[in-house]
Design an enzyme around this catalytic site. Structure first.
Site, PDB file in Angstrom:
ATOM      1  N   PRO A 157      -1.068  -0.391   3.767  1.00 36.29           N
ATOM      2  CA  PRO A 157       0.234  -0.113   3.150  1.00 36.29           C
ATOM      3  C   PRO A 157       0.448  -0.939   1.869  1.00 36.29           C
ATOM      4  O   PRO A 157      -0.427  -1.678   1.444  1.00 36.29           O
ATOM      5  CB  PRO A 157       1.203  -0.532   4.238  1.00 36.29           C
ATOM      6  CG  PRO A 157       0.532  -1.711   4.863  1.00 36.29           C
ATOM      7  CD  PRO A 157      -0.943  -1.463   4.772  1.00 36.29           C
ATOM      8  N   TRP A 158       1.668  -0.841   1.356  1.00 37.20           N
ATOM      9  CA  TRP A 158       1.949  -1.427   0.038  1.00 37.20           C
ATOM     10  C   TRP A 158       2.673  -2.767   0.090  1.00 37.20           C
ATOM     11  O   TRP A 158       2.956  -3.350  -0.945  1.00 37.20           O
ATOM     12  CB  TRP A 158       2.779  -0.458  -0.805  1.00 37.20           C
ATOM     13  CG  TRP A 158       3.900   0.237  -0.067  1.00 37.20           C
ATOM     14  CD1 TRP A 158       3.918   1.544   0.342  1.00 37.20           C
ATOM     15  CD2 TRP A 158       5.164  -0.307   0.342  1.00 37.20           C
ATOM     16  NE1 TRP A 158       5.090   1.835   0.988  1.00 37.20           N
ATOM     17  CE2 TRP A 158       5.883   0.715   1.001  1.00 37.20           C
ATOM     18  CE3 TRP A 158       5.771  -1.561   0.215  1.00 37.20           C
ATOM     19  CZ2 TRP A 158       7.152   0.537   1.537  1.00 37.20           C
ATOM     20  CZ3 TRP A 158       7.033  -1.764   0.742  1.00 37.20           C
ATOM     21  CH2 TRP A 158       7.711  -0.721   1.397  1.00 37.20           C
ATOM     22  N   LYS A 182      -8.896   2.333   1.663  1.00 34.10           N
ATOM     23  CA  LYS A 182      -7.947   3.113   0.858  1.00 34.10           C
ATOM     24  C   LYS A 182      -6.616   2.380   0.773  1.00 34.10           C
ATOM     25  O   LYS A 182      -5.833   2.354   1.710  1.00 34.10           O
ATOM     26  CB  LYS A 182      -7.702   4.513   1.435  1.00 34.10           C
ATOM     27  CG  LYS A 182      -7.003   5.384   0.387  1.00 34.10           C
ATOM     28  CD  LYS A 182      -6.150   6.483   0.945  1.00 34.10           C
ATOM     29  CE  LYS A 182      -4.739   6.108   1.288  1.00 34.10           C
ATOM     30  NZ  LYS A 182      -3.869   5.704   0.165  1.00 34.10           N
ATOM     31  N   SER A 236       3.185   3.156   8.784  1.00 35.67           N
ATOM     32  CA  SER A 236       4.338   3.561   9.599  1.00 35.67           C
ATOM     33  C   SER A 236       3.883   4.213  10.906  1.00 35.67           C
ATOM     34  O   SER A 236       2.778   4.759  10.995  1.00 35.67           O
ATOM     35  CB  SER A 236       5.177   4.564   8.805  1.00 35.67           C
ATOM     36  OG  SER A 236       4.386   5.686   8.492  1.00 35.67           O
ATOM     37  N   ALA A 238       5.052   6.907  12.100  1.00 33.74           N
ATOM     38  CA  ALA A 238       4.948   8.357  11.897  1.00 33.74           C
ATOM     39  C   ALA A 238       3.538   8.721  11.445  1.00 33.74           C
ATOM     40  O   ALA A 238       2.924   9.650  11.988  1.00 33.74           O
ATOM     41  CB  ALA A 238       5.987   8.812  10.871  1.00 33.74           C
ATOM     42  N   GLU A 257      -1.766  -0.792  13.332  1.00 33.34           N
ATOM     43  CA  GLU A 257      -0.747  -1.841  13.147  1.00 33.34           C
ATOM     44  C   GLU A 257       0.453  -1.148  12.519  1.00 33.34           C
ATOM     45  O   GLU A 257       0.433  -0.838  11.328  1.00 33.34           O
ATOM     46  CB  GLU A 257      -1.264  -2.931  12.200  1.00 33.34           C
ATOM     47  CG  GLU A 257      -2.506  -3.636  12.659  1.00 33.34           C
ATOM     48  CD  GLU A 257      -2.263  -4.558  13.829  1.00 33.34           C
ATOM     49  OE1 GLU A 257      -1.095  -4.877  14.122  1.00 33.34           O
ATOM     50  OE2 GLU A 257      -3.261  -4.940  14.457  1.00 33.34           O
ATOM     51  N   CYS A 291       6.657  -5.678   8.282  1.00 36.02           N
ATOM     52  CA  CYS A 291       6.588  -4.939   9.545  1.00 36.02           C
ATOM     53  C   CYS A 291       7.279  -5.701  10.676  1.00 36.02           C
ATOM     54  O   CYS A 291       7.845  -5.110  11.582  1.00 36.02           O
ATOM     55  CB  CYS A 291       5.147  -4.644   9.910  1.00 36.02           C
ATOM     56  SG  CYS A 291       4.097  -6.091   9.863  1.00 36.02           S
ATOM     57  N   GLU A 389      13.297   1.910  11.630  1.00 34.81           N
ATOM     58  CA  GLU A 389      12.790   0.889  10.702  1.00 34.81           C
ATOM     59  C   GLU A 389      13.251   1.234   9.288  1.00 34.81           C
ATOM     60  O   GLU A 389      12.958   2.315   8.781  1.00 34.81           O
ATOM     61  CB  GLU A 389      11.264   0.849  10.752  1.00 34.81           C
ATOM     62  CG  GLU A 389      10.702  -0.275   9.916  1.00 34.81           C
ATOM     63  CD  GLU A 389       9.183  -0.352   9.973  1.00 34.81           C
ATOM     64  OE1 GLU A 389       8.547   0.703   9.879  1.00 34.81           O
ATOM     65  OE2 GLU A 389       8.658  -1.461  10.111  1.00 34.81           O
ATOM     66  N   TRP A 455      -2.571 -10.644  15.962  1.00 37.67           N
ATOM     67  CA  TRP A 455      -1.439  -9.907  15.381  1.00 37.67           C
ATOM     68  C   TRP A 455      -1.524  -8.449  15.795  1.00 37.67           C
ATOM     69  O   TRP A 455      -2.562  -7.810  15.614  1.00 37.67           O
ATOM     70  CB  TRP A 455      -1.496 -10.002  13.850  1.00 37.67           C
ATOM     71  CG  TRP A 455      -0.289  -9.397  13.204  1.00 37.67           C
ATOM     72  CD1 TRP A 455      -0.147  -8.105  12.800  1.00 37.67           C
ATOM     73  CD2 TRP A 455       0.932 -10.069  12.896  1.00 37.67           C
ATOM     74  NE1 TRP A 455       1.107  -7.916  12.273  1.00 37.67           N
ATOM     75  CE2 TRP A 455       1.783  -9.112  12.310  1.00 37.67           C
ATOM     76  CE3 TRP A 455       1.398 -11.374  13.059  1.00 37.67           C
ATOM     77  CZ2 TRP A 455       3.069  -9.420  11.893  1.00 37.67           C
ATOM     78  CZ3 TRP A 455       2.683 -11.678  12.640  1.00 37.67           C
ATOM     79  CH2 TRP A 455       3.497 -10.704  12.063  1.00 37.67           C
TER      80      TRP A 455
HETATM   81  P1  NDP Z   1       2.725   4.757   5.431  1.00 36.05           P
HETATM   82  O1  NDP Z   1       2.474   4.970   6.856  1.00 36.05           O
HETATM   83  O2  NDP Z   1       3.491   5.757   4.677  1.00 36.05           O
HETATM   84  O3  NDP Z   1       1.328   4.622   4.644  1.00 36.05           O
HETATM   85  C1  NDP Z   1       0.360   3.686   5.014  1.00 36.05           C
HETATM   86  C2  NDP Z   1      -0.983   4.125   4.443  1.00 36.05           C
HETATM   87  O4  NDP Z   1      -1.354   5.346   5.054  1.00 36.05           O
HETATM   88  C3  NDP Z   1      -0.969   4.396   2.947  1.00 36.05           C
HETATM   89  O5  NDP Z   1      -2.209   4.020   2.399  1.00 36.05           O
HETATM   90  C4  NDP Z   1      -0.784   5.900   2.902  1.00 36.05           C
HETATM   91  O6  NDP Z   1      -1.242   6.463   1.700  1.00 36.05           O
HETATM   92  C5  NDP Z   1      -1.628   6.328   4.073  1.00 36.05           C
HETATM   93  N1  NDP Z   1      -1.317   7.640   4.596  1.00 36.05           N
HETATM   94  C6  NDP Z   1      -0.158   8.333   4.535  1.00 36.05           C
HETATM   95  N2  NDP Z   1      -0.273   9.546   5.138  1.00 36.05           N
HETATM   96  C7  NDP Z   1      -1.552   9.617   5.610  1.00 36.05           C
HETATM   97  C8  NDP Z   1      -2.303  10.621   6.319  1.00 36.05           C
HETATM   98  N3  NDP Z   1      -1.752  11.780   6.677  1.00 36.05           N
HETATM   99  N4  NDP Z   1      -3.578  10.341   6.638  1.00 36.05           N
HETATM  100  C9  NDP Z   1      -4.152   9.177   6.290  1.00 36.05           C
HETATM  101  N5  NDP Z   1      -3.506   8.209   5.596  1.00 36.05           N
HETATM  102  C10 NDP Z   1      -2.216   8.412   5.269  1.00 36.05           C
HETATM  103  O7  NDP Z   1       3.347   3.318   5.324  1.00 36.05           O
HETATM  104  P2  NDP Z   1       3.838   2.552   4.038  1.00 36.05           P
HETATM  105  O8  NDP Z   1       2.760   2.426   3.026  1.00 36.05           O
HETATM  106  O9  NDP Z   1       5.120   3.171   3.638  1.00 36.05           O
HETATM  107  O10 NDP Z   1       4.046   1.070   4.623  1.00 36.05           O
HETATM  108  C11 NDP Z   1       5.135   0.739   5.338  1.00 36.05           C
HETATM  109  C12 NDP Z   1       4.861   0.799   6.834  1.00 36.05           C
HETATM  110  O11 NDP Z   1       3.754  -0.023   7.181  1.00 36.05           O
HETATM  111  C13 NDP Z   1       6.019   0.262   7.636  1.00 36.05           C
HETATM  112  O12 NDP Z   1       6.327   1.132   8.689  1.00 36.05           O
HETATM  113  C14 NDP Z   1       5.513  -1.063   8.181  1.00 36.05           C
HETATM  114  O13 NDP Z   1       6.124  -1.468   9.325  1.00 36.05           O
HETATM  115  C15 NDP Z   1       4.067  -0.825   8.311  1.00 36.05           C
HETATM  116  N6  NDP Z   1       3.340  -2.096   8.262  1.00 36.05           N
HETATM  117  C16 NDP Z   1       2.859  -2.621   9.444  1.00 36.05           C
HETATM  118  C17 NDP Z   1       2.220  -3.847   9.460  1.00 36.05           C
HETATM  119  C18 NDP Z   1       1.678  -4.413  10.740  1.00 36.05           C
HETATM  120  O14 NDP Z   1       0.875  -5.327  10.698  1.00 36.05           O
HETATM  121  N7  NDP Z   1       2.062  -3.908  11.897  1.00 36.05           N
HETATM  122  C19 NDP Z   1       2.041  -4.611   8.225  1.00 36.05           C
HETATM  123  C20 NDP Z   1       2.566  -3.985   7.065  1.00 36.05           C
HETATM  124  C21 NDP Z   1       3.203  -2.753   7.094  1.00 36.05           C
HETATM  125  P3  NDP Z   1      -0.242   6.687   0.437  1.00 36.05           P
HETATM  126  O15 NDP Z   1       0.924   5.791   0.609  1.00 36.05           O
HETATM  127  O16 NDP Z   1      -1.082   6.304  -0.695  1.00 36.05           O
HETATM  128  O17 NDP Z   1       0.136   8.118   0.459  1.00 36.05           O
END
Ligand code: NDP
Length: 493
Positions: A157-158, A182, A236, A238, A257, A291, A389, A455
């Site tokens: 994620p970002w 990725k 996420s 989802a 995660e 997160c 969230e 973690w």
């Molecule tokens: P997303 O779930 O939207 O995206 C995470 C990654 O998955 C990105 O690289 C995204 O690509 C990619 N992705 C999106 N759709 C697909 C798909 N259909 N197939 C494969 N890869 C896909 O999360 P966010 O980037 O918005 O990050 C926020 C989320 O991450 C929060 O819910 C947070 O809680 C969680 N998080 C959890 C952590 C933990 O350790 N538990 C740590 C940090 C964050 P792209 O965005 O380039 O489209």
């Protein structure tokens, strides 16, 4: 540090098989500075064909070497060299991370130091993987070997871009896997800069590939690819569910995660100053884009009113500002999309609860995705702002009457990533620790994270663990070897 100079727009390609290559479609996407809303980079989009090339490169590096021939000691040495490169370039990486994510520079500096520490930790662990001898009958010998899982696709994620890359690359390489990383499309820059040093530190071509693009295309191509053995995903819930379904056809190993809605529980006997600070730090660090954010703040009724007042008074003094200014405690959110998402929850929160402070855009800034640190109180735990969230600087404060109610509300969530409890009573603290259904529990603190400790989440916060030896386990298979010591024929036929 001046933040007014216009950034130059740098271009980046995909890193595949040790080379920088353009997109097979020649397409690029823009990467932004969320504090100015300006484009700071153009990045090559990886198509499904490019993802296939990256997986093939990783597959070849894993199946026919030289990675399998690289000793565990030498893998460890490469990881140490990666850590050294991070430390040498720490200032530039922290600045780029802060600029790209919007996080305060001081926090970005901690992140980059943690990246180096993560590579050092797994550099040390690389040659500590051992099997075991199993207690089978005397006429046989059985032992277990630990072997790398193969090719790992790592989707991140970002919110902590280079740190999340490190949490995945370091244990995978230590275990002997090859990787296709990725990064999130919003924040690929530090991972791409980092890839510049891969050849220099002796990582053979194909061992780590970095490809860019949107999740639905680039990420999905990795999830479906038959050449990938394991998916390590942070993001996420989802998208985590989409990934599990996508990985089912090829029965890949998957670790997830995911997000959280973590309870931060304050009893009346907690150390007052530490507690008020801990409530704010737990939810507002990294603009709340964490997160494990303690976004549900549960406060014992006896101190509830005074606690909300004290939090509010301090929250109003949090210094918002451009990420590169050292006094900044909170920067903009990462993107317009995230800003829209968070501000829509602010509108919802105003209907569902009472607003103590914040509730909208931070008006001092003409540009940038700045949101006021917001505290909603008298929140019912069935409210959406208490269940979903938000991933922004938004706290939901909930009163409770007694320990039993606190535990019930703390656990009344589909998530189970983290939680914290604040009290001077050690009996109460450990009763709550035992009762909370979450993967990480802090007592009288919230958020400290160390590479040595595991973690990961319970329930819909995912499965598998990162960090420590647990993190490397997720990249290892177990092979059982049986050796017959009895020279007599089996005598079956
Ligand atoms: P997303 O779930 O939207 O995206 C995470 C990654 O998955 C990105 O690289 C995204 O690509 C990619 N992705 C999106 N759709 C697909 C798909 N259909 N197939 C494969 N890869 C896909 O999360 P966010 O980037 O918005 O990050 C926020 C989320 O991450 C929060 O819910 C947070 O809680 C969680 N998080 C959890 C952590 C933990 O350790 N538990 C740590 C940090 C964050 P792209 O965005 O380039 O489209």
């Amino acid at each position: 540090m001046s933040t007014t100079a216009k950034p130059t727009v740098k271009t980046y390609q995909n890193y595949i098989n040790g080379q920088w290559v353009p997109s097979s479609s020649n397409e690029t996407f823009a990467v932004y500075d969320p504090s100015t809303e300006e484009v700071i980079a153009e990045v090559a989009t990886a198509t499904a064909r490019d993802a296939d090339q990256a997986v093939k490169a990783a597959r070849a590096a894993f199946d026919s070497g030289p990675w399998p021939e690289t000793t565990a000691q030498d893998r460890g040495r490469i990881l140490f060299k990666l850590a050294e490169k991070v430390r040498q370039n720490a200032a530039a990486l922290a600045e780029l991370e802060a600029r790209n994510c919007g996080k305060p520079i001081v926090e970005a500096e901690f992140d980059i130091a943690d990246v180096a520490t993560c590579f050092e930790y797994y550099g040390g662990l690389a040659n500590k993987v051992t099997g075991s001898v199993n207690p089978v009958p005397a006429n046989a010998l059985s032992f277990t070997m630990r072997e790398p899982m193969g090719v790992a696709a790592q989707i991140i994620p970002w919110n902590y871009p280079l740190l999340m890359a490190a949490w995945k690359l370091a244990p995978a390489l230590a275990a002997g896997c090859c990787c296709v990383l990725k990064p999130a499309e919003q924040t690929p820059l530090t991972a791409l800069e980092f890839a510049n040093c891969f050849m220099e530190v002796g990582l053979p071509p194909g061992v780590v590939n970095v490809i860019n693009g949107v999740g639905e295309v680039t990420g999905a191509a990795l999830v479906a690819h038959p050449g990938v053995d394991k998916i390590a995903f942070t993001g996420s819930a989802a998208v985590g569910k989409v990934i599990v379904k996508g990985a089912a056809d090829t029965l890949k190993r998957v670790t997830l995660e995911l997000g959280g809605k973590s309870p931060n529980v304050f009893f009346a006997d907690a150390d007052w100053e530490a507690a008020v600070d801990g409530a704010l730090f737990g939810v507002f660090i990294n603009q709340g884009e964490v997160c494990s954010a303690g976004s549900r703040i549960l406060v014992e009724r006896k101190i509830y009113g005074k606690f909300v007042e004290a939090m509010t008074e301090k929250a109003k003094r949090i210094k918002l500002g451009p990420p590169l200014e050292r006094e900044t405690k909170m920067g903009p959110l990462v993107s317009k999309e995230q800003y829209d998402r968070v501000t829509s929850y602010l509108e919802l929160g105003k209907k569902e609860a009472k607003t103590a402070t914040g509730g909208g855009r931070a008006k001092a800034f003409g540009k940038g995705y700045y949101v006021e640190p917001t505290i909603f109180y008298d929140v019912n735990n069935s409210a959406r702002i208490s269940r979903e969230e938000i991933f922004g600087p938004v706290a939901s404060v909930i009163p409770f009457e007694n320990e039993g109610e606190a535990i019930h509300v703390a656990n009344d969530t589909p998530y189970g990533l983290a939680g914290a409890v604040w009290t001077r009573d050690i009996y109460k603290a450990f009763r709550v620790v035992k009762s909370m259904r979450a993967g990480i529990i802090w007592v009288n603190h919230m958020q400290p994270t160390y590479v040595e400790a595991p973690w990961g989440g319970y329930k819909q916060s995912g499965f598998g663990r990162e960090l420590g030896p647990w993190g490397m386990e997720e990249y290892l298979e177990t092979k059982q070897v049986f050796v017959n010591l009895d020279e007599a024929p089996i005598g079956w036929y």
